[in-house]
Design an enzyme around this catalytic site. Structure first.
Site, mmCIF file in Angstrom:
data_model
loop_
_atom_site.group_PDB
_atom_site.id
_atom_site.type_symbol
_atom_site.label_atom_id
_atom_site.label_comp_id
_atom_site.label_asym_id
_atom_site.label_seq_id
_atom_site.Cartn_x
_atom_site.Cartn_y
_atom_site.Cartn_z
ATOM 1 N N CYS A 7 0.825 -1.213 0.000
ATOM 2 C CA CYS A 7 0.000 0.000 0.000
ATOM 3 C C CYS A 7 0.859 1.263 0.000
ATOM 4 C CB CYS A 7 -0.979 0.035 1.164
ATOM 5 S SG CYS A 7 -2.250 1.287 0.871
ATOM 6 N N LYS A 22 1.393 -3.385 -4.384
ATOM 7 C CA LYS A 22 1.009 -4.482 -3.484
ATOM 8 C C LYS A 22 -0.127 -4.035 -2.560
ATOM 9 C CE LYS A 22 5.777 -6.268 -3.437
ATOM 10 N NZ LYS A 22 5.591 -7.415 -4.327
ATOM 11 N N ALA A 59 -6.580 -4.964 -2.592
ATOM 12 C CA ALA A 59 -7.418 -4.841 -3.789
ATOM 13 C C ALA A 59 -6.802 -5.636 -4.940
ATOM 14 C CB ALA A 59 -7.558 -3.370 -4.166
ATOM 15 N N CYS A 67 -5.828 1.981 -4.461
ATOM 16 C CA CYS A 67 -5.339 2.592 -3.237
ATOM 17 C C CYS A 67 -6.289 3.724 -2.841
ATOM 18 C CB CYS A 67 -3.927 3.138 -3.487
ATOM 19 S SG CYS A 67 -3.152 3.724 -1.995
HETATM 20 P P1 FAD Z 1 -0.774 -10.781 4.142
HETATM 21 O O1 FAD Z 1 -2.224 -10.473 4.199
HETATM 22 O O2 FAD Z 1 0.149 -9.868 4.863
HETATM 23 O O3 FAD Z 1 -0.600 -12.285 4.644
HETATM 24 C C1 FAD Z 1 0.642 -12.941 4.722
HETATM 25 C C2 FAD Z 1 0.483 -14.064 5.742
HETATM 26 O O4 FAD Z 1 1.617 -14.929 5.678
HETATM 27 C C3 FAD Z 1 0.399 -13.550 7.168
HETATM 28 O O5 FAD Z 1 -0.766 -14.046 7.788
HETATM 29 C C4 FAD Z 1 1.673 -14.096 7.835
HETATM 30 O O6 FAD Z 1 1.490 -14.437 9.199
HETATM 31 C C5 FAD Z 1 1.934 -15.332 6.993
HETATM 32 N N1 FAD Z 1 3.335 -15.740 7.012
HETATM 33 C C6 FAD Z 1 4.456 -14.978 6.904
HETATM 34 N N2 FAD Z 1 5.553 -15.738 6.955
HETATM 35 C C7 FAD Z 1 5.128 -17.020 7.104
HETATM 36 C C8 FAD Z 1 5.791 -18.276 7.183
HETATM 37 N N3 FAD Z 1 7.118 -18.362 7.157
HETATM 38 N N4 FAD Z 1 5.043 -19.394 7.289
HETATM 39 C C9 FAD Z 1 3.680 -19.331 7.289
HETATM 40 N N5 FAD Z 1 3.004 -18.169 7.219
HETATM 41 C C10 FAD Z 1 3.727 -17.039 7.127
HETATM 42 N N6 FAD Z 1 -4.544 -2.690 0.708
HETATM 43 C C11 FAD Z 1 -5.617 -2.194 0.039
HETATM 44 O O7 FAD Z 1 -6.102 -2.818 -0.901
HETATM 45 N N7 FAD Z 1 -6.194 -1.002 0.369
HETATM 46 C C12 FAD Z 1 -5.722 -0.276 1.398
HETATM 47 O O8 FAD Z 1 -6.278 0.795 1.693
HETATM 48 C C13 FAD Z 1 -4.590 -0.768 2.137
HETATM 49 N N8 FAD Z 1 -4.084 -0.051 3.163
HETATM 50 C C14 FAD Z 1 -3.070 -0.599 3.918
HETATM 51 C C15 FAD Z 1 -2.624 0.129 5.015
HETATM 52 C C16 FAD Z 1 -1.646 -0.401 5.838
HETATM 53 C C17 FAD Z 1 -1.169 0.401 7.023
HETATM 54 C C18 FAD Z 1 -1.114 -1.696 5.574
HETATM 55 C C19 FAD Z 1 -0.085 -2.299 6.499
HETATM 56 C C20 FAD Z 1 -1.547 -2.402 4.466
HETATM 57 C C21 FAD Z 1 -2.517 -1.859 3.619
HETATM 58 N N9 FAD Z 1 -2.970 -2.533 2.485
HETATM 59 C C22 FAD Z 1 -4.021 -2.023 1.757
HETATM 60 C C23 FAD Z 1 -2.213 -3.695 1.972
HETATM 61 C C24 FAD Z 1 -2.840 -5.038 2.248
HETATM 62 O O9 FAD Z 1 -3.107 -5.220 3.613
HETATM 63 C C25 FAD Z 1 -1.887 -6.134 1.753
HETATM 64 O O10 FAD Z 1 -1.461 -5.838 0.446
HETATM 65 C C26 FAD Z 1 -2.547 -7.494 1.755
HETATM 66 O O11 FAD Z 1 -2.888 -7.865 3.064
HETATM 67 C C27 FAD Z 1 -1.626 -8.537 1.121
HETATM 68 O O12 FAD Z 1 -2.132 -9.826 1.268
HETATM 69 P P2 FAD Z 1 -1.109 -11.080 1.313
HETATM 70 O O13 FAD Z 1 -1.945 -12.298 1.459
HETATM 71 O O14 FAD Z 1 -0.159 -10.993 0.198
HETATM 72 O O15 FAD Z 1 -0.254 -10.834 2.644
HETATM 73 C C1 UQ1 Z 2 -10.931 -3.826 -3.184
HETATM 74 O O1 UQ1 Z 2 -11.376 -4.718 -3.903
HETATM 75 C C2 UQ1 Z 2 -10.269 -4.154 -1.977
HETATM 76 O O2 UQ1 Z 2 -10.135 -5.467 -1.611
HETATM 77 C C3 UQ1 Z 2 -11.090 -5.983 -0.774
HETATM 78 C C4 UQ1 Z 2 -9.713 -3.166 -1.183
HETATM 79 O O3 UQ1 Z 2 -9.009 -3.549 -0.088
HETATM 80 C C5 UQ1 Z 2 -9.377 -3.243 1.117
HETATM 81 C C6 UQ1 Z 2 -9.844 -1.789 -1.536
HETATM 82 O O4 UQ1 Z 2 -9.350 -0.917 -0.799
HETATM 83 C C7 UQ1 Z 2 -10.545 -1.444 -2.739
HETATM 84 C C8 UQ1 Z 2 -10.707 0.001 -3.071
HETATM 85 C C9 UQ1 Z 2 -11.053 -2.440 -3.557
HETATM 86 C C10 UQ1 Z 2 -11.775 -2.112 -4.850
HETATM 87 C C11 UQ1 Z 2 -13.248 -2.151 -4.682
HETATM 88 C C12 UQ1 Z 2 -14.122 -1.300 -5.228
HETATM 89 C C13 UQ1 Z 2 -15.575 -1.490 -4.985
HETATM 90 C C14 UQ1 Z 2 -13.732 -0.135 -6.039
#
Ligand code: FAD
Ligand code: UQ1
Length: 450
Positions: A201, A344, A347, A379
């Site tokens: 993000c 990353k 969404a 974002c």
């Molecule tokens: P994660 O959801 O982080 O999951 C990874 C998992 O792997 C975790 O549960 C962890 O425990 C596990 N793991 C790690 N290492 C190991 C291991 N060795 N063995 C087994 N398990 C392990 N996204 C948006 O779309 N909109 C937003 O507004 C937004 N705002 C954000 C604001 C903040 C402050 C933050 C921190 C993130 C934000 N994000 C946002 C980003 C979003 O949260 C991530 O991009 C998303 O969670 C990624 O999913 P993922 O499954 O790749 O990783």
């Molecule tokens: C989205 O799909 C998503 O994943 C659940 C987010 O993460 C929290 C988002 O922040 C956004 C904006 C989307 C896109 C969804 C719409 C309805 C525009």
């Protein structure tokens, strides 16, 4: 054996190879583990690494494809967090408690939760190893391990967080410290940083700056605050349309943005932050702060850095359209741990989950993956307590907007979507494998034209 041959020779051969190494000592360790691990098998048709946004969404989808009993998730954490809401927690607009639920409650029913950490991947043998000494084999592997936070790469952290006036929305341990620092602010510099690494993000480091500015306005402290965004990047945002809108806000609200400034040290006892100038190696600047928000350096999880599934930079090396691994056809990647060249976000993970579901279903039928990921990511740029610019874009950094209005304008409706609708959609649809991103809505709103 080539990876293809390994798939063709089937899981039984792999199960045998892996079980040989599972000694009595490891079995007794397992028995000390959770109820779910006690019942765990050593082989699954689909094994998911990581129970975050991507891992849970994909497990829910795979359960529908192959049956719950054939799917397992390896995840060590007891709690699952909806990280996007931490931006609002850091600004006091939401409670931290509302961002997390027990992991057991998000594991799709009937799917095995192996409560352990993956410590080694062996894609040539279709096995992984866990820190509980277990070897698990699979027919298909989905890697969803997220991105690693490297606070310790900044001198003085993480121990600096024991001091007041410093916080970070990126970790469950430090997000409430941001809110505390905001409330305690009296007079001086409020500094917000962006590291010299890939991040998740990429908008979040500046969202908290806009919220802080709004908070200072609301509490009559704005004139006492010198608000500084020190970023390692050379631009405010990677998509021109939204960058232009953000630049206007930055000027209107009298915010200072310094480019190519990388936080390298925090002297929390003296409330000083040290930045290196990325354009002038060796040149550093010490700035004192009344409040500091740190976005930490990030990298691929350590377990992947040295793994055969990683590219040279440590990210899972997948095809950018199908999400299938470039070398191991029975391995797939989703989310922050991959080298998909897009921003990353959750969404992006949502959109990827729909594509990956289709990719895997075709690979399972020995057919060629067809559905193509366009890099969709989004974002919600929170620019105040009741406004959001909703950035949505693709691999080419071109806007890919859902709604039939100009999303580069700050809007209350988009704030409500971010703060209230998105968490509902995440917990109830995405994690249950029913949200593949808003592409269908975009088509409806644009009458099939995009
Ligand atoms: P994660 O959801 O982080 O999951 C990874 C998992 O792997 C975790 O549960 C962890 O425990 C596990 N793991 C790690 N290492 C190991 C291991 N060795 N063995 C087994 N398990 C392990 N996204 C948006 O779309 N909109 C937003 O507004 C937004 N705002 C954000 C604001 C903040 C402050 C933050 C921190 C993130 C934000 N994000 C946002 C980003 C979003 O949260 C991530 O991009 C998303 O969670 C990624 O999913 P993922 O499954 O790749 O990783
Ligand atoms: C989205 O799909 C998503 O994943 C659940 C987010 O993460 C929290 C988002 O922040 C956004 C904006 C989307 C896109 C969804 C719409 C309805 C525009």
């Amino acid at each position: 054996m080539t990876p293809l041959a390994a798939v063709a020779s089937g899981p039984r051969a792999q199960l045998f190879a892996c079980s040989l190494r599972l000694g009595t000592q490891q079995i007794s360790l397992l028995q000390l583990h959770t109820r779910s691990s006690l019942a765990a098998k050593n082989h699954y048709e689909v094994l998911v690494l990581g129970g975050g946004s991507g891992g849970i969404s994909m497990a829910a989808r795979m359960k529908r494809r192959v049956g719950a009993e054939n799917v397992a998730i390896v995840e060590p954490s007891e709690r699952h967090f909806y990280q996007p809401i931490w931006t609002l927690v850091g600004a006091g607009a939401k409670q931290l408690a509302a961002s997390g639920r027990p992991t057991v409650s998000v594991i799709p029913s009937g799917v095995e939760w192996i409560k352990a950490r993956v410590v080694e991947l062996n894609p040539n043998k279709n096995c992984v190893h866990t820190d509980s000494g277990k070897e698990i084999s699979y027919k298909y592997l989905i890697i969803a391990l997220g991105i690693q936070l490297d606070y310790e790469k900044i001198k003085g952290l993480p121990e600096g967080f024991d001091h007041p006036k410093i916080g970070s929305n990126y970790s469950v341990k430090t997000v409430e410290k941001t809110w505390k620092a905001l409330q305690d602010f009296k007079e001086g510099n409020a500094i917000f940083t962006f590291p010299n690494t890939p991040v998740k993000c990429a908008g979040a480091p500046q969202k908290i700056m806009y919220l802080s500015e709004a908070y200072f306005q609301k509490t009559g402290k704005r004139s006492k605050a010198n608000i500084i965004f020190n970023t390692s990047l050379g631009t405010i945002f990677g998509v021109k349309k939204y960058a232009a809108a953000l630049q206007e806000i930055i000027q209107e609200r009298n915010l200072t943005v310094n480019y190519k400034q990388n936080l390298i040290e925090v002297r929390a006892d003296r409330q000083e932050a040290v930045f290196e100038n990325l354009d002038k190696p060796g040149e550093t600047q010490v700035i004192s702060y009344e409040m500091l928000h740190v976005t930490p350096p990030m990298s691929s999880p350590d377990v992947l850095k040295t793994s055969p599934v990683a590219d040279a930079a440590g990210w899972v090396d997948v095809d950018k359209e199908t999400l299938q691994h470039k070398k191991y056809p029975n391995v797939f990647g989703i989310g922050d741990c991959t080298n998909l060249p897009t921003s990353k976000t959750a969404a992006a993970v949502a959109a990827q989950s729909g594509i990956l579901d289709r990719t895997i279903s075709l690979v399972m039928k020995n057919q060629k993956p067809m559905k193509k990921y366009d890099g969709y990511t989004s974002c919600p740029l929170v620019t105040g307590y009741n406004r959001v610019i909703l950035a949505e874009f693709d691999y080419n950094a071109q806007p890919l907007e859902t709604f039939p209005f100009d999303q580069s304008r700050e809007r209350l409706t988009m704030y409500l979507m971010k703060a209230d609708l998105m968490p509902f959609l995440y917990w109830n649809m995405m994690l249950r494998g029913y949200w593949g991103g808003p592409a269908f809505l975009r088509k409806v709103f644009h009458l099939g034209m995009s």
